[in-house]
Design an enzyme around this catalytic site. Structure first.
Site, PDB file in Angstrom:
ATOM      1  N   SER A  25     -57.467 -20.153   8.624  1.00 40.68           N
ATOM      2  CA  SER A  25     -56.142 -19.806   9.375  1.00 40.68           C
ATOM      3  C   SER A  25     -54.975 -20.191   8.172  1.00 40.68           C
ATOM      4  O   SER A  25     -53.997 -19.823   8.227  1.00 40.68           O
ATOM      5  CB  SER A  25     -55.846 -20.559  10.398  1.00 40.68           C
ATOM      6  OG  SER A  25     -56.557 -20.178  11.419  1.00 40.68           O
ATOM      7  N   HIS A  83     -56.768 -14.035  11.880  1.00 40.59           N
ATOM      8  CA  HIS A  83     -58.160 -13.730  11.384  1.00 40.59           C
ATOM      9  C   HIS A  83     -58.698 -13.461  12.676  1.00 40.59           C
ATOM     10  O   HIS A  83     -58.083 -13.352  13.810  1.00 40.59           O
ATOM     11  CB  HIS A  83     -58.845 -14.846  10.832  1.00 40.59           C
ATOM     12  CG  HIS A  83     -59.021 -16.148  11.513  1.00 40.59           C
ATOM     13  ND1 HIS A  83     -59.795 -16.181  12.565  1.00 40.59           N
ATOM     14  CD2 HIS A  83     -58.137 -17.286  11.400  1.00 40.59           C
ATOM     15  CE1 HIS A  83     -59.470 -17.544  13.084  1.00 40.59           C
ATOM     16  NE2 HIS A  83     -58.459 -18.097  12.489  1.00 40.59           N
TER      17      HIS A  83
END
Length: 580
Positions: free
Chosen positions: A178, A424
């Site tokens: 992240s 993601h």
């Protein structure tokens, strides 16, 4: 250039190795005109260093600061630089005992354009790959059992102006986390795993790395726009931090908290989960190492502080700081349906994501120059990691309600761009139907093709109109990247990690399926991750991007994650060469 083209040739007496020379920004980096960055050159394995010359576009560079972080290295740094539109080439020529070597880095500075969007509301659902969106769609709007047709669409999938599929990668890995993925959206750069808006360097200090300026910092200094950050995760987590802070290690929580109020962004609105990094070390639950109290100190800076949904909805200040839990805000299911005291504890009045989004917009729109708001559904990822797909998917439904509000706002404010994407993906997949009447952990209850039937989500709904996960026919949902764990196919009101420690130390330490879950009635699944893995992991799967409103045409087709940054800049007409 701000001074990088001033004349001077570096003649340096140290030692370096021709085989270990790094330049940042990296070769091939794209930047905006006026976007600030730190130039960093590192020579490692130094041996009898003779001299060096650094030129940019054929002109010698002045002002580089030389350091020696260890006996076998030499570094040169020049902070706060910027470039004009066009192709630029930095050449480093140096010599040592191994001879003379030249290293070249080419940087592309893309032109600024006039934009349509005065405001941006950027939604990032942490971990929300295409399959997670699809699962949320299937739950929120089940197919008509009479003919298999759709009964509706998520707000994020309806009335699209533009849509894209987004690929992710890290500077140092094909797979991403992240921190670096959110940083790519924030800066347009490829960033290392676990880093926030910085390039690598060879020092141990996580806070001295060369920086790449964020879009929020540029909008603040060059256009005077308001900035807001909203997240259901703890506030110093990677995605919210990517839009206001800089560090090599995303775990520098105290420094991240401080940068929110001392850095180059200083958001007008900060509505987040965990308070533990903002309260003094003497306070219960704090993980700070000093006595800084940002709840008190933020109010001295003009922020109105709120800690409950009731206080948030009543807030009227022009600067707003909210902390709604000691840690992450629990899942939508825990807050709205299960309401277990062991999960909520003392935090019984936490806002929904749509509450925080609405109040953030109402606060930021007071700025006559417009605003940039990033809203993260941070807990989607935090429940996909432990394979709790129900909690993760219902948090997507909560996000979608916030998206619906933002789209309505954009209709009445046509100079607003609404963007929905992710940082993601996870390996979630809907692969069958499940007959819940047969109980948990029954493989024979999994149906595929015509035996899957139609799930019955929506036969019961909560006070917000969301379906309950408990229904006669559900979906069979699994993950591709897992440790060993027990699969029950059904959710539970008590959150449980999929694994527990095996109790061993050293090389034999690892994790085994959680016996509490296995005891519910379950199929034991053999994982495909290292035995030391406790949870599932991120994947390289592509991400959705949905765009609405002003500037939506900048987002289409197959995009790299860094392209989102440049699309945002074009949509807003960002000119970072000026100062408001």
């Amino acid at each position: 250039m701000r001074n990088i083209l001033l004349t001077s040739v570096l003649l340096l007496t140290a030692s370096a190795s021709a085989a270990k020379l790094q330049v940042y920004p990296y070769d091939g980096a794209k930047l905006l005109p006026g976007q600030r960055f730190d130039l960093r050159i590192e020579a490692e394995e130094v041996k009898g260093f003779k001299d060096a010359a650094v030129t940019l576009d054929g002109q010698p560079v002045q002002g580089l600061v030389r350091t020696t972080s260890k006996d076998t290295s030499v570094e040169w740094t020049l902070r706060g630089q910027s470039l004009g539109t066009g192709l630029h080439e930095l050449a480093v020529k140096y010599g040592d005992e191994n001879g003379e070597v030249t290293r070249v880095a080419r940087w592309y500075v893309v032109p600024a354009v006039a934009g349509k969007a005065r405001n941006v509301i950027l939604f990032i659902a942490d971990g929300m790959g295409w399959n997670t969106v699809n699962a949320a769609q299937l739950v929120a709007h089940p197919y008509n059992p009479a003919n298999g047709t759709q009964t509706g669409k998520l707000a994020m999938m309806s009335d699209l102006r533009s849509m894209a599929s987004v690929t992710t990668s890290s500077y140092d890995s094909a797979l991403a986390d992240s921190a670096n993925t959110a940083s790519s959206i924030a800066t347009g750069q490829k960033i290392q795993v676990n880093a926030l808006n910085v390039y690598p360097d060879n020092t141990a200090d996580a806070l001295d790395n060369p920086r790449a300026e964020t879009i929020t910092a540029m909008l603040r200094r060059s256009m005077g726009k308001g900035v807001g950050i909203v997240s259901s995760a703890f506030g110093t987590d990677a995605t919210p931090a990517a839009f206001a802070t800089y560090t090599r290690r995303r775990g520098e929580y105290q420094a991240i908290a401080d940068q929110y109020f001392k850095g180059d962004v200083q958001p007008d609105v900060l509505l987040i989960g965990g308070s533990r990094d903002f309260i003094p070390s003497t306070a219960p639950g704090s993980r700070r190492k000093d006595n800084t109290d940002w709840i008190t100190d933020s109010q001295k800076l003009g922020y109105q502080f709120v800690s409950t949904r009731t206080e948030l909805n009543a807030a009227t200040g022009s600067k707003l700081f909210g902390l709604f839990n000691i840690d992450n805000v629990p899942s939508y299911l825990d807050r709205a349906q299960y309401k277990g005291p062991e999960t909520l504890k003392d935090f019984t009045d936490m806002p929904y994501l749509w509450d925080s989004t609405k109040k953030a917009v109402e606060t930021l729109e007071k700025n006559p120059n417009g605003f940039f708001l990033m809203v993260e559904a941070g807990m989607v990822d935090k429940y996909e990691h432990p394979l709790d797909w129900q909690r993760g998917v219902w948090d997507v439904l909560e996000l979608d309600r916030a998206v619906a509000y933002a789209k309505d706002y954009a209709k009445s404010h046509p100079d607003t761009l609404v963007l929905v994407t992710a940082d993601h993906a996870h390996s979630l997949s809907v692969y069958g139907g499940y007959d819940a009447t047969k109980g948990p952990g029954k493989r024979e209850a999994v149906g595929v093709y015509e035996k899957a039937g139609f799930p019955t989500y929506g036969d019961q709904r909560d006070a917000n109109g969301f379906p309950l996960p408990e229904t006669q026919r559900t979906y069979a949902v699994g993950f591709a990247a897992t440790p060993d764990y027990c699969e029950t196919y059904l959710g539970r009101k008590e959150f449980l990690d999929p694994t527990v420690s095996n109790g061993k130390a050293g090389a034999e330490a690892g994790f085994v399926p959680n016996p509490k879950i296995c005891a519910e009635g379950a199929v034991q699944r053999v994982g495909n991750l290292d035995p030391g893995s406790a949870q599932g992991v991120h994947t390289a799967d592509p991400l959705p991007l949905f765009a609405f409103g002003a500037g939506a045409e900048n987002f289409f087709g197959m995009m790299d994650q860094t392209d989102i940054f440049f699309g945002l800049a074009r949509a807003m007409g960002l000119n970072a060469t000026q100062k408001k």
